[in-house]
Write a protein that holds these residues in place. Structure first.
Motif, PDB file in Angstrom:
ATOM      1  N   MET A  20      -3.744 -21.181   8.497  1.00 30.64           N
ATOM      2  CA  MET A  20      -2.871 -19.963   7.883  1.00 30.64           C
ATOM      3  C   MET A  20      -1.523 -20.536   7.479  1.00 30.64           C
ATOM      4  SD  MET A  20      -4.685 -17.067   7.312  1.00 30.64           S
ATOM      5  CE  MET A  20      -3.500 -15.785   7.546  1.00 30.64           C
ATOM      6  N   TRP A  29      -0.981 -19.747   3.942  1.00 30.71           N
ATOM      7  CA  TRP A  29      -0.221 -18.368   3.608  1.00 30.71           C
ATOM      8  C   TRP A  29       1.260 -18.467   4.459  1.00 30.71           C
ATOM      9  CZ3 TRP A  29      -2.554 -15.523   0.077  1.00 30.71           C
ATOM     10  CH2 TRP A  29      -3.691 -16.006  -0.169  1.00 30.71           C
ATOM     11  N   ASP A  75       3.872 -17.245   4.053  1.00 31.40           N
ATOM     12  CA  ASP A  75       4.433 -16.070   4.326  1.00 31.40           C
ATOM     13  C   ASP A  75       4.010 -15.007   5.535  1.00 31.40           C
ATOM     14  OD1 ASP A  75       6.435 -16.595   2.561  1.00 31.40           O
ATOM     15  OD2 ASP A  75       5.082 -15.432   1.005  1.00 31.40           O
ATOM     16  N   PHE A  76       2.791 -15.311   6.043  1.00 30.88           N
ATOM     17  CA  PHE A  76       2.109 -14.680   7.059  1.00 30.88           C
ATOM     18  C   PHE A  76       2.725 -15.236   8.461  1.00 30.88           C
ATOM     19  CE2 PHE A  76      -0.518 -13.100   3.935  1.00 30.88           C
ATOM     20  CZ  PHE A  76      -1.495 -12.297   4.572  1.00 30.88           C
ATOM     21  N   GLU A  77       3.190 -14.292   9.343  1.00 29.38           N
ATOM     22  CA  GLU A  77       3.403 -14.754  10.763  1.00 29.38           C
ATOM     23  C   GLU A  77       2.403 -14.500  11.753  1.00 29.38           C
ATOM     24  OE1 GLU A  77       6.883 -12.574  12.466  1.00 29.38           O
ATOM     25  OE2 GLU A  77       7.922 -12.635  10.007  1.00 29.38           O
ATOM     26  N   GLY A  78       2.017 -15.593  12.400  1.00 32.22           N
ATOM     27  CA  GLY A  78       1.042 -15.550  13.200  1.00 32.22           C
ATOM     28  C   GLY A  78       1.261 -16.191  14.561  1.00 32.22           C
ATOM     29  N   TRP A 118      -2.166 -12.062  12.678  1.00 35.29           N
ATOM     30  CA  TRP A 118      -1.262 -12.622  11.675  1.00 35.29           C
ATOM     31  C   TRP A 118      -0.804 -11.269  11.067  1.00 35.29           C
ATOM     32  CZ3 TRP A 118      -5.815 -15.017  12.505  1.00 35.29           C
ATOM     33  CH2 TRP A 118      -5.801 -16.517  12.760  1.00 35.29           C
ATOM     34  N   GLN A 119       0.367 -11.332  10.487  1.00 36.28           N
ATOM     35  CA  GLN A 119       0.691 -10.178   9.704  1.00 36.28           C
ATOM     36  C   GLN A 119       1.587 -10.672   8.517  1.00 36.28           C
ATOM     37  OE1 GLN A 119       3.144  -7.107  11.592  1.00 36.28           O
ATOM     38  NE2 GLN A 119       2.980  -5.882   9.915  1.00 36.28           N
ATOM     39  N   GLY A 120       1.269 -10.362   7.174  1.00 39.18           N
ATOM     40  CA  GLY A 120       1.907 -10.889   6.033  1.00 39.18           C
ATOM     41  C   GLY A 120       1.671  -9.981   4.740  1.00 39.18           C
ATOM     42  N   THR A 164       1.146  -5.015   3.036  1.00 38.98           N
ATOM     43  CA  THR A 164       1.455  -5.975   4.271  1.00 38.98           C
ATOM     44  C   THR A 164       0.184  -5.875   5.026  1.00 38.98           C
ATOM     45  OG1 THR A 164       3.671  -5.415   4.276  1.00 38.98           O
ATOM     46  CG2 THR A 164       2.385  -6.242   6.285  1.00 38.98           C
ATOM     47  N   VAL A 201      -8.653 -13.804   3.962  1.00 40.23           N
ATOM     48  CA  VAL A 201      -7.253 -13.532   3.225  1.00 40.23           C
ATOM     49  C   VAL A 201      -7.517 -13.320   1.868  1.00 40.23           C
ATOM     50  CG1 VAL A 201      -5.157 -13.929   2.659  1.00 40.23           C
ATOM     51  CG2 VAL A 201      -5.844 -14.705   4.961  1.00 40.23           C
TER      52      VAL A 201
END
Length: 166
Positions: free
Chosen positions: A18, A22, A24-27, A37-39, A49, A118
């Motif tokens: 991830m 990706w 830009d996703f925070e995991g 994960w959130q992004g 989001t 995703v």
């Protein structure tokens, strides 16, 4: 006859994939082993989001919700009428996206969330935007169920994560 071993990607492999695909996703991994994960994701017109959670032992599939903007029904419609949702009656805005046919084994723990979930979320959101414009769910799929089945153990695990994180 010996059962086939269940192949699964390690949590570190999921987090690394991830991060790589990706960025830009925070995991992170929660204390109980759940991966979250959130992004941002922009499939077509709208920037969303999204929130993804998956526990490699207690959840058979990753669970995805749209954090912002929240999902909404068509004008005059009800939330439960949004096609292909895993409807969460207590908190409809935390209903999960139905991305997989559980009977068809479309996702396995050996799969990388970065390469499947995703991308399927982006596709789901594209069809969601089209549904708002046309009133028809134009995606191919297993049916037009708005309330998808979810295994009891998965539902319990998801509810615990959402209550803690959201």
């Amino acid at each position: 006859m010996k059962a086939e071993p269940v192949l699964r990607r390690s949590p570190d492999a999921q987090l690394t994939a991830m991060r790589r695909q990706w960025p830009d996703f925070e995991g992170r991994r929660l204390g109980d082993g759940t991966l979250v994960w959130q992004g941002p994701l922009r499939p077509k017109a709208q920037l969303y989001t999204i929130f993804i959670c998956w526990h490699p032992v207690t959840m058979s599939l990753p669970y995805v919700i749209v954090d912002d903007p929240p999902l909404r029904p068509r004008p005059g419609g009800a939330f439960a009428e949004i096609p292909h949702l895993i409807f969460y009656a207590e908190k409809p805005e935390q209903s999960g996206l139905c991305l997989f046919d559980p009977e068809g084994r479309e996702w396995l723990p050996a799969d990388l969330i970065a390469e499947t979930t995703v991308l399927w979320t982006a596709e789901w959101l594209t069809y969601y935007e089209l549904w708002h414009m046309t009133g028809e769910w134009l995606a191919p799929g297993v049916g037009y169920e708005s309330v998808a089945r979810m295994m009891r153990a998965d539902a319990k695990a998801v509810k615990a994560v959402l209550d803690d994180v959201h």
